[in-house]
Write a protein that holds these residues in place. Structure first.
Motif, short mmCIF file in Angstrom:
data_model
loop_
_atom_site.label_atom_id
_atom_site.label_comp_id
_atom_site.label_asym_id
_atom_site.label_seq_id
_atom_site.Cartn_x
_atom_site.Cartn_y
_atom_site.Cartn_z
N MET A 154 0.83 -1.19 0.00
CA MET A 154 0.00 0.00 0.00
C MET A 154 0.87 1.24 0.00
SD MET A 154 -2.73 1.20 2.92
CE MET A 154 -3.74 -0.25 2.63
N LEU A 155 0.38 2.32 -0.64
CA LEU A 155 1.09 3.60 -0.68
C LEU A 155 0.08 4.73 -0.80
CD1 LEU A 155 3.78 5.29 -1.03
CD2 LEU A 155 3.39 5.03 -3.50
N TRP A 156 0.14 5.69 0.13
CA TRP A 156 -0.64 6.92 0.00
C TRP A 156 0.06 7.84 -1.00
CZ3 TRP A 156 -5.26 8.39 2.19
CH2 TRP A 156 -5.75 7.62 3.25
N LEU A 157 -0.70 8.53 -1.84
CA LEU A 157 -0.13 9.53 -2.72
C LEU A 157 0.22 10.78 -1.92
CD1 LEU A 157 -2.20 9.40 -6.04
CD2 LEU A 157 -0.28 8.00 -5.30
N ASN A 158 1.31 11.42 -2.30
CA ASN A 158 1.73 12.64 -1.62
C ASN A 158 0.85 13.82 -2.03
OD1 ASN A 158 3.90 11.28 -0.43
ND2 ASN A 158 5.21 11.67 -2.19
N THR A 159 0.90 14.87 -1.21
CA THR A 159 0.20 16.11 -1.55
C THR A 159 1.15 16.99 -2.36
OG1 THR A 159 0.87 17.04 0.58
CG2 THR A 159 -1.31 16.06 0.44
N GLN A 160 0.57 17.78 -3.23
CA GLN A 160 1.38 18.59 -4.15
C GLN A 160 1.73 19.92 -3.49
OE1 GLN A 160 -0.33 18.97 -8.01
NE2 GLN A 160 1.53 19.72 -8.95
N ARG A 161 2.74 19.90 -2.66
CA ARG A 161 3.24 21.13 -2.05
C ARG A 161 4.72 20.93 -1.70
NH1 ARG A 161 3.36 21.32 3.70
NH2 ARG A 161 2.91 19.29 4.61
N SER A 162 5.49 21.96 -1.96
CA SER A 162 6.90 21.91 -1.62
C SER A 162 7.08 22.34 -0.16
CB SER A 162 7.71 22.82 -2.53
OG SER A 162 7.24 24.16 -2.44
N VAL A 163 8.14 21.87 0.47
CA VAL A 163 8.38 22.15 1.88
C VAL A 163 9.81 22.61 2.07
CG1 VAL A 163 6.66 20.48 2.66
CG2 VAL A 163 9.04 19.77 2.39
N HIS A 164 10.05 23.28 3.18
CA HIS A 164 11.40 23.67 3.55
C HIS A 164 12.10 22.46 4.17
CE1 HIS A 164 10.89 27.97 2.81
NE2 HIS A 164 9.68 27.84 3.33
N ALA A 165 13.24 22.11 3.65
CA ALA A 165 13.99 20.96 4.14
C ALA A 165 15.40 21.40 4.54
CB ALA A 165 14.06 19.86 3.08
N PHE A 166 16.04 20.55 5.32
CA PHE A 166 17.40 20.81 5.78
C PHE A 166 18.21 19.54 5.57
CE2 PHE A 166 14.79 23.88 7.86
CZ PHE A 166 15.58 25.02 8.00
N TYR A 167 19.32 19.69 4.85
CA TYR A 167 20.11 18.51 4.51
C TYR A 167 21.01 18.09 5.66
CZ TYR A 167 23.61 15.56 2.28
OH TYR A 167 24.46 14.54 1.98
N GLN A 168 21.80 19.02 6.19
CA GLN A 168 22.73 18.66 7.25
C GLN A 168 23.13 19.93 8.00
OE1 GLN A 168 26.20 17.08 5.24
NE2 GLN A 168 27.06 19.09 4.89
N ALA A 169 23.91 19.71 9.07
CA ALA A 169 24.53 20.81 9.81
C ALA A 169 26.04 20.56 9.81
CB ALA A 169 24.00 20.88 11.24
N ALA A 170 26.79 21.59 9.49
CA ALA A 170 28.26 21.47 9.41
C ALA A 170 28.89 22.61 10.18
CB ALA A 170 28.73 21.46 7.97
N LYS A 171 29.97 22.31 10.89
CA LYS A 171 30.66 23.33 11.67
C LYS A 171 31.54 24.18 10.75
CE LYS A 171 31.11 22.41 16.57
NZ LYS A 171 31.98 21.95 17.67
N VAL A 172 31.33 25.47 10.84
CA VAL A 172 32.12 26.43 10.08
C VAL A 172 32.64 27.48 11.06
CG1 VAL A 172 32.13 28.12 8.22
CG2 VAL A 172 30.70 26.06 8.02
N GLN A 173 33.94 27.49 11.25
CA GLN A 173 34.59 28.41 12.19
C GLN A 173 34.00 28.31 13.59
OE1 GLN A 173 34.32 32.27 10.37
NE2 GLN A 173 35.87 31.80 8.81
N GLY A 174 33.79 27.08 14.02
CA GLY A 174 33.34 26.83 15.38
C GLY A 174 31.84 26.96 15.61
#
Length: 941
Positions: A154-174
């Motif tokens: 079974m699979l529900w169909l997704n809704t047609q809307r884009s969302v804000h996503a976050f891929y990763q967190a990386a340390k930059v200068q502490g």
């Protein structure tokens, strides 16, 4: 004549000695019910009996398999502790399926609709309209039971809307830098954005069940193309949505895996109700299936480690007889991606084979691992022809050959424990494998490398990668993860629900402390919270970890990271209109307020109180624009009494809260008068003063909300003076006008006061050399820590020495002083405490309500529980019956009828976002005696 065994006769008593009987029965396994669970997984492709919705509702099949119960995480009103709620039976589900055993539960993408499947393959659908512990029947099950109609995938169909996503967190200068992007939705979609799901039956039919815009359901079906009749009996199917259509993998009784790509075409592909001609019957989009390419077949030889006299150095593998291993689970894994276009990685077909416990003792010389995870990677390969075809002459100089899909088998994974669940969690960043002994292993879905802690302390992709884990617990055979995978619920062998929460050392290992591990843990929690906010997912599971496992300082570190990660510019001295539609501000304020919630009858922590009252100011400030907007163009009922009553309650609350701010500032001005000439003494006294009113005024965010409220009060007082009002609407409007006109501080006077505060704050920033780039820092400190930053001390001095004294002649201070502010719940005096214990306030309408023992947090039965004819609990509520709902996060209550008595009232509540959620973003539940497990229209109406 009854059977002998029905009277409970002990078999051992028949033969004298209990150990003398050797019947050749299989030995018992370590986990109770494991053999039955594996047998169920072998025979039923859909057998998920517990499912945690993205809205926060936990549905599960009860010990009586004909019943479904729901639970949820909640803050206890008595002490503020977070626990798993008591169970609430969904009796409409049992009635709809006629007592047939239920085998599978599945929530849709948003978590608002639940599909229930019984043993006969009948499917019913329910929705959560207004509360987590109530359902509304959307589609009844068909009444044609058939073994070949059993659902295997079974699979529900997704809704047609884009969302804000976050891929990763990386340390930059502490410091941690977060990687946001806009993730496009993956189709296919319903053109009218209605509910739709695809499922596959045992007989090899693929079906699409979808809802039309008029609420009625329709279905289409097609046959999966198979080469032989024996292949048509399927035991398992897995479906996943990709950019090129639905990828389907099936497993037949002949031990073959087939892969299909299925597309759903709608005619017309778009649906706009405004452009539909007025005709009867209306024309709705009609779907059809299209198979993109032929199937891919592969055999399922299960290899196993060779037994060479127990020599572990021998790595040779030999095939094990397939008869020993049975497929118990089939999945399609689509690795996540860090770009907006969606995943470009090739999908995996993952099949879990297990040797049944009752079979293993009969083949001691051929025993292998308990479970084997077999993986194939779906790839495209060019079609190669026999060399003889090169000799054939053709008129075309070149012929383009289409690539064919092939399954490349990867290395198998051998498990010495039984695999009972494989879940794609943490927004597709983690693959979780659950075993029968309750242990859970986490893998990278791109490489299948195991997450064993912080391998890279400078990059965080998930909670599992950052070192979060589940400690061993009571064994269970059914498990479901929370929306952010911070917690899990498990059905134990007795059918009881057990809550499991992720754990972390937070840098404290063996008496030593590691700042990198602590920092990574906070960053991973922040990443999970931001993903939940971007996808509009319930985050109570994250809140559970924050309250149970983090100190107050660590919680502040988390809030600081959240404000920086989302990101939120806390300086609203100029762009104030952005506050009205900012998607993340209410969620941040909500989790701050929840961290200091100590229960319904206890005052919050100071920082929590600041966030809590800013949330209420926000609610009041957006109420007036929506009221003005939705009264335009509606001629049938332009002035709804229920809506005006809500506006009246919020007007009284906003006026009294504004007056309370003046009342406290007048008192502070008097207290600080003796140190007005000594700046050092003034600074020291201010450090020891916790003033909610000062924080509210100094923060540009809350000050803007106060200004919006003043604008709304002026508009409703002036714009409706000559409106043709009748009945209750006229009475409520007259009370609104009276409250505004008789206020000890007129609206224009209060706006003048706010302008004076604006001037003091602006001059303080300017005097310290703070420009637009520096102002977010102190503004953030006001919101997160509820502390007055040094740069604004001079603003406080100006307010108390100049702004407040200049206001004395324009207000009635005696009236302000004599007012009763206990109903606001700001102070901790005896009068306020008494009001908390004996009375309540509707958090949406701001209308006093009568408290009940359930509202105060006492033990309560299921909502609306009565006794039916057979003595079992039954529930029911007529449309329009008053309901009382409580928020699981802030414990506040709201009363109202469902559905609302007018279209305008419904549109107002819906637009405000309070149909399912409180003003603090927490979800509603029905209080005892005020609702049911089914509300509104009957199923199928």
């Amino acid at each position: 004549m009854p059977l002998m065994m029905e009277d409970g006769i002990n078999v051992d008593d028949l033969f004298g000695e209990p150990a003398s009987l050797e019947l050749g029965l299989p030995s018992t396994t370590s986990t109770k019910g494991l053999a039955e669970r594996l047998d169920e997984m072998r025979l039923l492709g859909c057998c998920q009996k517990i499912a945690w919705s993205k809205l926060g509702c936990i549905a599960y099949v009860a010990q009586d398999p004909s019943k479904v119960h729901v639970r949820y995480l909640q803050c206890q009103p008595t002490d503020g502790k977070w626990t798993l709620s008591d169970e609430t039976p969904l009796l409409p589900v049992t009635e709809a399926h006629g007592g047939t055993a239920l085998v599978h539960l599945s929530w849709n993408e948003s978590g608002s609709e639940l599909a229930v499947v019984d043993l006969s393959g009948r499917l019913s659908i329910y929705s959560i309209p207004i509360a987590l512990n109530s359902v509304n029947g959307l589609r009844p099950p068909s009444f044609e039971p058939d073994d070949s109609a059993q659902i295997v995938g079974m699979l529900w169909l997704n809704t047609q809307r884009s969302v804000h996503a976050f891929y990763q967190a990386a340390k930059v200068q502490g410091r941690w830098a977060y990687s946001p992007y806009r993730r496009r939705p993956i189709g296919p979609f319903h053109p009218a954005n209605k509910a739709a799901l695809v499922y596959i039956t045992r007989s090899g039919l693929i079906k699409l069940l979808y809802q039309n815009p008029d609420g009625k359901w329709a279905e289409i079906s097609a046959e999966l193309k198979n080469t032989s009749y024996s292949d048509r009996m399927l035991t398992h199917a897995a479906l996943v949505a990709t950019q090129t259509g639905i990828l389907v993998a099936t497993y037949s009784a002949c031990q073959k895996i087939c892969v299909y790509r299925v597309q759903i075409n709608w005619n017309p592909p778009q649906y706009d109700p405004a452009q539909q001609p007025k005709q009867t019957p209306p024309q709705f989009p009609v779907p059809s299936f299209r198979f993109a390419h032929c199937k891919v077949e592969t055999s399922c030889n299960v290899p196993g480690p060779a037994r060479n006299n127990g020599d572990p150095s021998d790595n040779i593998h030999q095939p094990l007889p397939n008869s020993l291993y049975c497929l118990t689970r089939l999945d399609v894994i689509l690795p996540t991606s860090d770009n907006a276009a969606g995943s470009s990685a090739t999908p995996w077909i993952v099949a879990t084979f297990s040797i049944l416990p009752q079979i293993a003792p009969d083949h001691p010389h051929q025993q292998g691992p308990s479970s084997i995870i077999v993986r194939w990677q779906l790839e495209s390969a060019p079609i190669t022809l026999h060399p003889k075809f090169d000799e054939v002459t053709t008129k075309r100089n070149s012929m383009q050959m289409k690539a064919k899909a092939v399954l490349n088998r990867l290395d198998d994974i051998f498990c010495d424990r039984y695999v009972v669940s494989i879940d794609h969690i943490e927004y597709a960043n983690v693959l979780a494998v659950t075993y029968d002994d309750s242990s859970i292993s986490f893998y990278d879905p791109k490489t299948m490398a195991a997450f064993n802690g912080v391998d890279d302390a400078n990059t965080v992709t998930s909670l599992a990668q950052a070192g979060f884990h589940y400690s061993p617990d009571t064994p269970g055979l059914h498990l479901s993860f929370s929306p952010s995978a911070c917690a899990a619920v498990m059905l134990d062998s007795s059918g009881h629900v057990q809550l499991r929460v992720m754990e972390h050392s937070y840098g404290a290992d063996n008496g030593l402390y590691d700042e990198n591990k602590f920092s990574a843990a906070i960053a991973s929690l922040t990443l999970a919270f931001c993903r939940g906010c971007g996808s509009e997912v319930n985050t109570d599971d994250i809140l559970l970890i924050l309250i149970r496992q983090l100190s107050s300082d660590a919680q502040t570190s988390f809030i600081n990271e959240v404000y920086r990660a989302l990101p939120i510019n806390c300086n609203f001295t100029v762009e104030q209109d952005k506050l009205m539609n900012h998607p993340y501000i209410p969620r941040c304020l909500s989790i701050q307020a929840a961290l200091g919630n100590k229960g319904k009858n206890h005052q919050r922590g100071f920082a929590s109180s600041v966030s809590w009252f800013i949330l209420q100011l926000r609610h009041a400030s957006i109420l007036y624009p929506f009221f003005f907007q939705y009264n335009k163009g509606i001629q049938a009922e332009p002035h709804d009494p229920d809506v005006l009553r809500m506006v009246l309650g919020n007007t009284k609350w906003a006026l009294d809260f504004s007056l309370y701010i003046l009342h406290e500032l007048f008192n502070l001005a008097d207290e600080f008068e003796d140190v007005s000439s000594d700046q050092e003494a003034f600074n020291q006294k201010l450090k020891t003063t916790n003033s909610l009113s000062l924080i509210i005024l100094l923060s540009s965010m809350s000050r803007a909300f106060l200004r919006f409220i003043c604008r709304g009060l002026r508009g409703i007082h002036a714009g409706y003076a000559n409106a043709p009002l009748t009945g209750d609407a006229r009475v409520y409007y007259a009370e609104i006008c009276q409250a505004v006109e008789t206020s000890p501080a007129a609206i224009d006077v209060y706006e003048k006061f706010l302008a004076g505060v604006d001037s003091a704050v602006r001059h303080a920033y300017h005097g310290a050399g703070f420009g637009d780039a520096e102002r977010p820092g102190p503004e953030k400190e006001l919101l997160v820590s509820a502390r007055i930053p040094p740069v604004l001390v001079t603003a406080v001095s100006t307010i108390l020495r100049q702004t407040i004294p200049s206001l004395r002649s324009d207000v009635n201070r005696m009236d302000i002083y004599m007012r009763d502010y206990s109903w606001l719940g700001v102070d901790s005096d005896r009068r306020t405490e008494l009001y908390r214990r004996t009375r309540g306030l509707d958090i949406i309408k701001k209308i006093p309500i009568r408290l009940t023992p359930a509202t105060n947090g006492a033990a309560q039965p299921s909502p609306g529980e009565t006794k039916s004819k057979d003595g079992n609990a039954a529930t029911g509520v007529a449309a329009g019956q008053p309901l009382r709902r409580r928020c699981v996060r802030c414990c506040e209550v709201s009363e109202g009828s469902y559905p609302p008595r007018s279209v305008l009232a419904f549109r107002m509540i819906f637009k405000l976002g309070h149909l399912r959620a409180c003003i603090c973003c927490g979800m509603w539940i029905l209080e005892s005696g005020s609702g049911s497990s089914e509300v509104g229209k009957p199923m199928g109406a």
